[in-house]
Design an enzyme around this catalytic site. Structure first.
Site, PDB file in Angstrom:
ATOM      1  N   HIS A  82       0.857  -1.178   0.000  1.00  0.00           N
ATOM      2  CA  HIS A  82       0.000   0.000   0.000  1.00  0.00           C
ATOM      3  C   HIS A  82       0.889   1.223   0.000  1.00  0.00           C
ATOM      4  O   HIS A  82       1.859   1.296   0.740  1.00  0.00           O
ATOM      5  CB  HIS A  82      -0.885   0.003   1.258  1.00  0.00           C
ATOM      6  CG  HIS A  82      -1.742   1.218   1.363  1.00  0.00           C
ATOM      7  ND1 HIS A  82      -2.951   1.336   0.712  1.00  0.00           N
ATOM      8  CD2 HIS A  82      -1.559   2.393   2.014  1.00  0.00           C
ATOM      9  CE1 HIS A  82      -3.473   2.519   0.970  1.00  0.00           C
ATOM     10  NE2 HIS A  82      -2.641   3.187   1.757  1.00  0.00           N
ATOM     11  N   ASP A 161     -14.765   4.164   7.706  1.00  0.00           N
ATOM     12  CA  ASP A 161     -13.640   5.001   7.273  1.00  0.00           C
ATOM     13  C   ASP A 161     -14.080   6.007   6.220  1.00  0.00           C
ATOM     14  O   ASP A 161     -13.643   7.158   6.235  1.00  0.00           O
ATOM     15  CB  ASP A 161     -12.504   4.111   6.738  1.00  0.00           C
ATOM     16  CG  ASP A 161     -11.354   4.963   6.240  1.00  0.00           C
ATOM     17  OD1 ASP A 161     -10.793   5.710   7.050  1.00  0.00           O
ATOM     18  OD2 ASP A 161     -11.050   4.924   5.025  1.00  0.00           O
ATOM     19  N   ARG A 168     -13.492  14.215   8.452  1.00  0.00           N
ATOM     20  CA  ARG A 168     -12.159  14.768   8.775  1.00  0.00           C
ATOM     21  C   ARG A 168     -11.759  15.827   7.763  1.00  0.00           C
ATOM     22  O   ARG A 168     -11.155  16.848   8.097  1.00  0.00           O
ATOM     23  CB  ARG A 168     -11.118  13.636   8.797  1.00  0.00           C
ATOM     24  CG  ARG A 168     -11.200  12.770  10.053  1.00  0.00           C
ATOM     25  CD  ARG A 168     -10.391  11.495   9.888  1.00  0.00           C
ATOM     26  NE  ARG A 168      -8.995  11.755   9.620  1.00  0.00           N
ATOM     27  CZ  ARG A 168      -8.192  10.923   8.950  1.00  0.00           C
ATOM     28  NH1 ARG A 168      -8.644   9.769   8.502  1.00  0.00           N
ATOM     29  NH2 ARG A 168      -6.950  11.239   8.739  1.00  0.00           N
ATOM     30  N   SER A 183      -7.040   4.673   9.790  1.00  0.00           N
ATOM     31  CA  SER A 183      -7.795   4.684   8.538  1.00  0.00           C
ATOM     32  C   SER A 183      -7.140   3.746   7.508  1.00  0.00           C
ATOM     33  O   SER A 183      -7.800   2.882   6.926  1.00  0.00           O
ATOM     34  CB  SER A 183      -7.851   6.131   8.015  1.00  0.00           C
ATOM     35  OG  SER A 183      -8.124   6.185   6.651  1.00  0.00           O
ATOM     36  N   LYS A 187      -8.361  -0.554   6.324  1.00  0.00           N
ATOM     37  CA  LYS A 187      -8.578  -1.082   4.970  1.00  0.00           C
ATOM     38  C   LYS A 187      -7.644  -2.259   4.686  1.00  0.00           C
ATOM     39  O   LYS A 187      -8.021  -3.242   4.052  1.00  0.00           O
ATOM     40  CB  LYS A 187      -8.380   0.037   3.942  1.00  0.00           C
ATOM     41  CG  LYS A 187      -9.518   1.052   4.015  1.00  0.00           C
ATOM     42  CD  LYS A 187      -9.291   2.275   3.161  1.00  0.00           C
ATOM     43  CE  LYS A 187      -8.373   3.247   3.821  1.00  0.00           C
ATOM     44  NZ  LYS A 187      -8.540   4.639   3.521  1.00  0.00           N
TER      45      LYS A 187
END
Ligand code: URA
Length: 431
Positions: A82, A161, A168, A183, A187
């Site tokens: 990621h 999220d 946010r 967050s 995922k």
């Protein structure tokens, strides 16, 4: 339990329990807790932070707010990576077939780009007819057969999220390390892989502008991973210039193909090999130089390129384009961006460069914007290069739209001076 008591507790810098965080996530997702109370709690978290345990409990509560992928029907070790978001970041397109070629399973759910960073799905869709939607059954079958699939998220992954991120965004609470870490990790924990490498970008084009901040974020995400029983590692990579030379969807796919043919830019290869070696080490396959040697072999023998071809064919795409990248559709014009004086390229404000690609149509300002797969930028020179007045620094691949604005952004973003600067690409590894 009452939300007001939880807000007061966090305001007074006390530690929230797992049950309290679960209560917050469950009741915010089902609409019982209103935005004004959630905003207040987010701001208290922003100022007072969270412990590792709180951030982990929050990530797990968010993971459990929606569907969790069960990849147990895929045999072997599933690896994933990621990136926190970069410009020119096409690492997945090179790494995924490489990992498949060394024998690991790369079963990835990817996202689309928003703002100045691009998304893997948009890049893959520049391949004619490439399908990013597979049923879960076909996804598992494909990974079992060829070790590799990259698809979009069809399931309802981490709805909490999505809601929290939107809140946010409008309450000034995005840049909170525990909120970012939980967050991202919610995922990743929902994605079902066994081994995950996080590429935390640092610098002018990244969320984290300093190494200290990036390291803090990376450490917390690795710790959340460990507490949630996943093997998570992180690498801090520099984003003070774009990664590789090309920015824009088909241009990035073409550069990934060049890299799988052993002819890619060094920086892209280095980041890919660093992440690949960490994944291979965590899978007990090989480590360090031995792992890198194995990846180089998979490039030299074209086994990795063939994995990409197989994936494209399985997902309905035109693999002739992978074999011959000249077949990618081209933008109607190429405009040169030239140096205005002699000197070294000292600085590239990467975010502005990403925005230049976006205004050409390569990215989205709004979630529903259409993108143009052919447009983008191709750099001929980056930081440390000496240029003479009139030398081409970048080619702008464009339609009519955005050329003037892109030229202005590039002019602001690229600073020419007297110092020959170098970049440290890998700023740290956190295991
Ligand atoms: N990326 C995410 O997924 N979440 C954040 O909070 C920030 C970046």
């Amino acid at each position: 339990m009452r939300i007001i008591d939880i807000i007061i507790k966090k305001r007074d810098n006390q530690i929230l329990s797992k049950e309290e965080l679960e209560f917050v996530i469950r009741n915010y997702t089902n609409g019982t807790i209103p935005d004004y109370q959630m905003s207040s709690l987010l701001m208290a978290i922003y100022f007072n932070g969270m412990t590792k345990k709180e951030a982990t409990d929050l990530a797990i509560a968010m993971r459990d707010s929606g569907d969790v992928f069960d990849l147990s029907a895929i045999e072997g070790l599933k690896v994933d990576k990621h990136s926190t978001g970069g410009v020119g970041d096409k690492v997945t397109l090179v790494l995924a077939p490489l990992m498949a070629a060394v024998g690991l399973k790369f079963a990835k759910m990817s996202g689309r780009g928003l703002g100045h960073t691009g998304g893997t799905l948009d890049k893959l869709e520049s391949i004619e007819n490439f399908k990013i939607e597979l049923t879960e059954e076909d996804f598992v079958k494909q990974v079992n057969e060829i070790n590799l699939a990259v698809i979009g998220q069809s399931k309802n992954i981490t709805p909490a999220d999505k809601l929290l991120y939107a809140l946010r965004d409008v309450t000034g609470t995005v840049p909170s390390i525990p909120l970012i870490a939980s967050s991202i990790m919610s995922k990743k924990l929902a994605s079902g892989s066994d081994i995950i490498c996080l590429d935390v970008k640092v610098g002018s084009g990244a969320f984290m502008q300093t190494i200290k901040e990036a390291e803090k974020l990376a450490r917390l995400m690795v710790e959340i991973g460990a507490l949630a029983n996943k093997k998570v590692q992180a690498v801090l990579t520099n984003m003070d210039e774009p990664l590789g030379n090309n920015i824009g969807n088909s241009l990035e796919v073409i550069e990934a193909i060049e890299t799988l043919n052993g002819e890619g830019p060094k920086d892209l290869e280095t980041v890919t090999f660093t992440i690949g070696a960490l994944l291979m080490e965590a899978a007990n396959l090989a480590k360090g130089d031995e792992a890198i040697q194995l990846m180089k072999e998979k490039i030299a023998t074209k086994e990795a390129l063939n994995k990409l071809i197989e994936m494209v064919e399985k997902q309905g795409g035109n693999s002739a384009q992978i074999k011959n990248p000249d077949l990618f559709k081209k933008a109607p014009q190429i405009v040169a961006f030239k140096a205005e004086k002699n000197g070294y390229i000292e600085k590239m404000e990467t975010e502005k460069i990403g925005l230049a690609a976006m205004v050409l149509g390569a990215g989205r300002a709004q979630k529903d914007d259409e993108i143009d797969h052919t447009v983008g930028l191709s750099f001929k020179k980056k930081i440390g290069a000496y240029v003479k007045k009139g030398d081409v620094i970048a080619e702008i691949h464009a339609q009519e739209k955005g050329v003037k604005e892109a030229l202005t952004l590039l002019k602001e973003a690229i600073i020419i001076g007297n110092d020959k600067k170098t970049i440290t690409l890998i700023e740290g590894i956190i295991k």
